[in-house]
Design a protein around this motif. Structure first.
Motif, mmCIF file in Angstrom:
data_model
loop_
_atom_site.group_PDB
_atom_site.id
_atom_site.type_symbol
_atom_site.label_atom_id
_atom_site.label_comp_id
_atom_site.label_asym_id
_atom_site.label_seq_id
_atom_site.Cartn_x
_atom_site.Cartn_y
_atom_site.Cartn_z
ATOM 1 N N ASP A 1 87.326 158.405 33.482
ATOM 2 C CA ASP A 1 88.237 157.407 34.046
ATOM 3 C C ASP A 1 87.821 155.990 33.670
ATOM 4 O O ASP A 1 88.619 155.059 33.706
ATOM 5 C CB ASP A 1 88.296 157.547 35.573
ATOM 6 N N LEU B 1 97.582 155.527 39.298
ATOM 7 C CA LEU B 1 99.001 155.461 38.938
ATOM 8 C C LEU B 1 99.779 156.587 39.611
ATOM 9 O O LEU B 1 99.186 157.518 40.168
ATOM 10 C CB LEU B 1 99.165 155.562 37.425
ATOM 11 N N ALA B 2 101.096 156.475 39.548
ATOM 12 C CA ALA B 2 101.973 157.427 40.232
ATOM 13 C C ALA B 2 101.756 158.848 39.721
ATOM 14 O O ALA B 2 101.789 159.803 40.492
ATOM 15 C CB ALA B 2 103.433 157.023 40.049
ATOM 16 N N ASN B 3 101.518 159.018 38.431
ATOM 17 C CA ASN B 3 101.351 160.360 37.871
ATOM 18 C C ASN B 3 99.947 160.926 38.119
ATOM 19 O O ASN B 3 99.580 161.947 37.557
ATOM 20 C CB ASN B 3 101.656 160.344 36.370
ATOM 21 N N ARG C 1 94.062 157.867 36.794
ATOM 22 C CA ARG C 1 93.102 157.036 37.499
ATOM 23 C C ARG C 1 92.321 156.257 36.446
ATOM 24 O O ARG C 1 91.835 156.838 35.478
ATOM 25 C CB ARG C 1 92.169 157.957 38.311
ATOM 26 N N GLN C 2 92.231 154.947 36.618
ATOM 27 C CA GLN C 2 91.485 154.140 35.654
ATOM 28 C C GLN C 2 90.502 153.261 36.394
ATOM 29 O O GLN C 2 90.867 152.575 37.351
ATOM 30 C CB GLN C 2 92.436 153.274 34.817
ATOM 31 N N SER D 1 90.007 162.151 29.011
ATOM 32 C CA SER D 1 89.938 163.258 29.967
ATOM 33 C C SER D 1 88.481 163.648 30.200
ATOM 34 O O SER D 1 87.598 163.331 29.404
ATOM 35 C CB SER D 1 90.703 164.457 29.420
ATOM 36 N N THR E 1 92.099 151.828 39.818
ATOM 37 C CA THR E 1 93.555 151.756 39.909
ATOM 38 C C THR E 1 94.115 153.161 39.730
ATOM 39 O O THR E 1 93.718 153.874 38.813
ATOM 40 C CB THR E 1 94.127 150.827 38.829
#
Lengths: 240, 240
Positions: A185, A64-66, A69-70, A190, A62
């Motif tokens: 991730d 995200l906008a920023n 990443r996960q 990090s 997934t």
DNA sequence: CGGTCGATTGATGCTACTCAAACTTAGTGG
DNA sequence: CCACTAAGTTTGAGTAGCATCAATCGACCG
């Protein structure tokens, strides 16, 4: 016993008869190779088939906008990458190959006919998705309440056990050819921090990880650190 | 249309015929009340039945050796608390009432017979467990990559939408009578920090939360902050 | 009226992030 | 065989977010 990854995996948890095994195998498309980082299923799509992983490692990703990443799940040989799309239809995330991988597909209409004619097989497949959910819950516990070090240790314990169930572990060594960025991730940390935690585990003599090969050097101590209890993986056999 | 919470919930996602509805209802035990903090299902047990939540809020709770407590799922009216135990058997966590709740049970042997005679109902129930898994994955994304504030906002968006699907939301207000300590254990943060994030959301004019009633004051802005996309909840109807 | 539970506030320190750079390894083409 | 490049790993420094400890405050209750 068959050596097909899917049959191998399902047979760990429940007995399948010959009819069921040949039916499952007959539904699978010919295998296909995937390059590392290849997006196998894309977010927003409604595929109409599910994908089975034959070898390698894949992850649900997934973004995200920023830019965050996960990875919410790792799949190993014998796992369906997106069996849930059979009932859920639209993908709310993508599935990516974390290293070279081999896949085959099953059409949803075939799965549907199977669940109507073979309720036992339906329950076995249902079981696979509930185990996925149990793994998800452990990841939530890890990210919420385990220390970074314990979280990483727990991931390695879990992966070890899952790959072992897929017959991919030889003397506590297994192929784990992913990058430290991916590892971050997965754990929600990090890359830099992942690197530092890895060094802790290495200098503590718990693991070795070079050339994509993970070696568990001190299984007992790693489990203790991670508070790992394999119960949730349901590795024993019991009729569904 | 029936007003039974289970039927209400399932009918949001797929059409059930009269036969299926009466069959489902006939399997349920008489309802029972639970006090706040009551342990409804205990870790390590293999119940032999699944529990349906008729009203109130319950949570799956995992407790670690160091005292850390993580809630991995919230259940609302119409949800099964432990449908996965039908296939998974042994509970790897406990389920606790987060406030006063009302429950009913269904025996696994009855569920099993149902899945054999009514494949469509089996798929509908399977769908429920895959939606649970999709929610789990969103929580993993939240804990891994969303800021504390966005994570809390996302929880409120999700809960709002789920309760709305259960017809428990009136003009963006809904009952949410849990403690800030529980909220912290849901989000994987300390009680103190939960309190401070709540204050941020309140002073930003996004929510009000007093007397156990949550009011969403600025839905659009809350969704934006949370990066909330309800797709994964599969709130629309489509045949399974 | 004291006791308990939950919410709130303050102070201090650790965990993990970010930014930035150096280094290592494998692959590529001259 | 040796630059040259790209991808990945490792290290350092400064900082933000969140935990922890501790105390206070308010509401409800026997």
């Amino acid at each position: 016993m068959s050596t097909h990854p899917l049959v191998q995996k399902l047979s760990r948890r429940d007995d399948l008869n010959g009819d069921e095994i040949s039916l499952l195998k007959s539904m699978l498309s010919p295998p296909r190779r995937c390059a590392p980082r290849e997006e196998i299923v894309r977010q927003g799509e409604a595929p109409g088939f599910s994908t089975l992983l034959l070898s390698g490692l894949c992850g649900r990703v997934t973004t995200l906008a920023n830019g965050g990443r996960q990875i919410t799940q790792i799949s190993v040989a014998g796992d369906f990458l997106d069996l849930h799309s059979f009932t859920l239809k639209v993908m709310d995330h993508s599935v990516t190959a974390l290293c070279e991988a081999e896949i085959a597909t099953v059409r949803h209409d075939q799965l549907r006919r199977l669940t109507e004619s073979h309720p036992h097989l339906a329950r076995v497949l249902w079981l696979e998705t509930t185990i996925d959910a149990a793994i998800h819950r452990q990841w939530i516990v890890s990210q919420g309440r385990r220390s970074g070090l314990a979280r990483m240790a727990h991931l390695f314990c879990e992966t070890h056990q899952r790959l072992k169930a897929a017959d991919r572990v030889i003397e506590d060594d297994f192929a784990f050819p992913i990058t430290q960025a991916d590892l971050g991730d997965i754990l929600g940390i990090s890359t830099v921090h992942a690197n530092r935690l890895l060094q802790s585990l290495r200098t503590a003599g718990l693991i070795r990880w070079t050339g994509g090969i993970m070696s568990i050097l001190a299984w007992e101590r790693l489990c203790e650190l991670a508070e790992f209890d394999p119960l949730y993986l349901r590795l024993h056999k019991s009729a569904v």
